[in-house]
Design a protein around this motif. Structure first.
Motif: not given
Ligand code: TYD
Length: 206
Positions: A1-16
């Motif tokens: 199972m792979i879950i990805s987190v995406e968004g524009i720069d500054g969206s906070g995805k790395t934190t999440q």
């Protein structure tokens, strides 16, 4: 199972992505958190190239370099981890290339899809969180000096944002769109609820 987190720069995805990995820390074997581009020796080298403000890199070369970094990550890290039964959390994955190089820079979407399908094979995400927020709000959150991608004009980032939303509308089952203006704790909670509902066995089931 792979879950990805995406968004524009500054969206906070790395934190999440990090918080989700933490919440799943009890799993056995433990989940694996990876970031793109990077995660391998060659991949980190490619990342440096791609983010270097001094360089001019053509769109097609960018597409190939992101795919090359991804190929390394697949062969060296993700593939073996999947074999070992680990859940994978990706801080960016193929959707980033579609959104940034496809919608943002006008690269051919079908080519990006084909190329990346060859790179990842069946290892595609079954769940993707899209952290969405207005471009101006995201820009205000980014600390420090902008890298080669971040320094692009506002119109570019707006196309990337719209691209992500279009990708999500094409695959409503896989994507969960989240309002990234919520607090990190609120976001963490919503993501956790979705992961529990969609990815984890109900309590009591081994
Ligand atoms: P990211 O790790 O989100 O940046 P940061 O370390 O600043 O939080 O991603 C690096 C940059 O690479 C980001 O601006 C988006 C860009 N990118 C693409 O343009 N295409 C891609 O396929 C990927 C994976 C990233």
């Amino acid at each position: 199972m792979i879950i990805s987190v995406e968004g524009i720069d500054g969206s906070g995805k790395t934190t999440q992505a990090r918080l989700l990995a933490e919440s799943l820390g009890h799993l056995e074997p433990p989940p694996l958190l990876v970031r793109e581009p990077g995660g391998t020796g060659a991949g980190e080298g490619i990342r440096e190239l791609l983010l270097n403000r001094e360089l001019t890199i053509s769109r097609e070369t960018e597409i190939l370099l992101y795919a090359a970094a991804r190929a390394e990550l697949l062969t060296q890290v993700i593939g073996p981890a999947v074999k070992a039964g680990r859940l994978i959390i990706c801080d960016r994955y193929i959707d980033s290339t579609l959104a940034y190089q496809g919608y943002g820079l006008g690269g051919e979407l079908d080519w990006i899809r084909d190329l990346n399908c060859r790179v990842v094979g069946s290892l595609t995400p079954s769940l993707t969180f899209l952290l969405d927020l207005p471009v101006e709000r995201a820009a205000a959150r980014r600390p420090g000096k902008a890298d080669r991608v971040e320094q692009r004009e506002t119109g570019f980032h707006q196309r990337v944002r719209r691209g992500y939303l279009e990708l999500a509308s094409l695959e409503e089952e896989r994507f969960v769109i989240l309002d990234a203006l919520q607090s990190p704790e609120e976001l963490r909670q919503v993501i956790w609820e979705q992961v529990q509902r969609r990815c984890l066995p109900p309590p009591g089931v081994e």
